[in-house]
Design a protein around this motif. Structure first.
Motif, PDB file in Angstrom:
ATOM      1  N   ASN A  16       0.812  -1.221   0.000  1.00  0.00           N
ATOM      2  CA  ASN A  16       0.000   0.000   0.000  1.00  0.00           C
ATOM      3  C   ASN A  16       0.845   1.272   0.000  1.00  0.00           C
ATOM      4  O   ASN A  16       0.358   2.334   0.367  1.00  0.00           O
ATOM      5  CB  ASN A  16      -0.949   0.008   1.202  1.00  0.00           C
ATOM      6  CG  ASN A  16      -2.070  -0.986   1.029  1.00  0.00           C
ATOM      7  OD1 ASN A  16      -2.537  -1.216  -0.080  1.00  0.00           O
ATOM      8  ND2 ASN A  16      -2.499  -1.593   2.108  1.00  0.00           N
ATOM      9  N   LEU A  17       2.105   1.152  -0.413  1.00  0.00           N
ATOM     10  CA  LEU A  17       2.984   2.318  -0.516  1.00  0.00           C
ATOM     11  C   LEU A  17       3.280   2.611  -1.977  1.00  0.00           C
ATOM     12  O   LEU A  17       3.634   1.718  -2.745  1.00  0.00           O
ATOM     13  CB  LEU A  17       4.309   2.076   0.203  1.00  0.00           C
ATOM     14  CG  LEU A  17       4.323   2.203   1.712  1.00  0.00           C
ATOM     15  CD1 LEU A  17       5.713   1.876   2.252  1.00  0.00           C
ATOM     16  CD2 LEU A  17       3.927   3.599   2.141  1.00  0.00           C
ATOM     17  N   SER A  32       7.047   8.984  -0.783  1.00  0.00           N
ATOM     18  CA  SER A  32       6.121   7.859  -0.788  1.00  0.00           C
ATOM     19  C   SER A  32       4.817   8.291  -0.141  1.00  0.00           C
ATOM     20  O   SER A  32       4.790   9.241   0.635  1.00  0.00           O
ATOM     21  CB  SER A  32       6.707   6.658  -0.047  1.00  0.00           C
ATOM     22  OG  SER A  32       6.883   6.958   1.319  1.00  0.00           O
ATOM     23  N   GLN A  33       3.760   7.585  -0.506  1.00  0.00           N
ATOM     24  CA  GLN A  33       2.459   7.843   0.093  1.00  0.00           C
ATOM     25  C   GLN A  33       1.838   6.518   0.480  1.00  0.00           C
ATOM     26  O   GLN A  33       1.798   5.585  -0.322  1.00  0.00           O
ATOM     27  CB  GLN A  33       1.542   8.587  -0.884  1.00  0.00           C
ATOM     28  CG  GLN A  33       0.184   8.876  -0.286  1.00  0.00           C
ATOM     29  CD  GLN A  33      -0.733   9.629  -1.233  1.00  0.00           C
ATOM     30  OE1 GLN A  33      -0.325  10.124  -2.274  1.00  0.00           O
ATOM     31  NE2 GLN A  33      -1.995   9.714  -0.855  1.00  0.00           N
ATOM     32  N   ASP A  34       1.371   6.435   1.694  1.00  0.00           N
ATOM     33  CA  ASP A  34       0.635   5.267   2.173  1.00  0.00           C
ATOM     34  C   ASP A  34      -0.804   5.422   1.706  1.00  0.00           C
ATOM     35  O   ASP A  34      -1.487   6.360   2.106  1.00  0.00           O
ATOM     36  CB  ASP A  34       0.710   5.204   3.687  1.00  0.00           C
ATOM     37  CG  ASP A  34      -0.050   4.026   4.281  1.00  0.00           C
ATOM     38  OD1 ASP A  34      -0.729   3.289   3.536  1.00  0.00           O
ATOM     39  OD2 ASP A  34       0.034   3.845   5.508  1.00  0.00           O
ATOM     40  N   SER A  36      -3.161   2.984   2.050  1.00  0.00           N
ATOM     41  CA  SER A  36      -3.976   1.924   2.658  1.00  0.00           C
ATOM     42  C   SER A  36      -5.367   2.405   3.057  1.00  0.00           C
ATOM     43  O   SER A  36      -6.342   1.680   2.868  1.00  0.00           O
ATOM     44  CB  SER A  36      -3.261   1.309   3.856  1.00  0.00           C
ATOM     45  OG  SER A  36      -2.969   2.283   4.820  1.00  0.00           O
TER      46      SER A  36
END
Length: 88
Positions: A16-17, A32-34, A36
């Motif tokens: 989920n990254l 980066s962006q999570d 989730s």
């Protein structure tokens, strides 16, 4: 809902990254962006990504996102789509 929009390049997706890179005023950033919490609310599809946009804070360009609940920087074949919640 605010911020400047620029082009980004997808670097990698790990679970989920989402990892991406971009340049602002000649400075290269990798971030980066999570995603989730977005996966539960929408179908995030990075397949066939031809290009991406990101939204960043002009006062702090390292603070950026490529997708949100109400906005998506995914272009081309990629999408952020609402889930189909039809009951059977």
């Amino acid at each position: 809902a605010t911020g400047k929009i620029s082009d980004a390049m997808l670097v990698e997706i790990r679970e989920n990254l989402v990892f991406y890179s971009y340049a602002v005023r000649g400075v290269e950033y990798t971030a980066s962006q999570d995603i989730s919490r977005l996966v539960d609310k929408a179908a995030v599809d990075f397949a066939g990504v031809s290009a991406m946009s990101l939204r960043y804070d002009p006062r702090n360009p390292a603070n950026s996102i490529v997708v949100a609940e109400e906005w998506s920087g995914l272009r081309g074949a990629a999408r952020l789509l609402p889930e189909n919640h039809a009951s059977h």
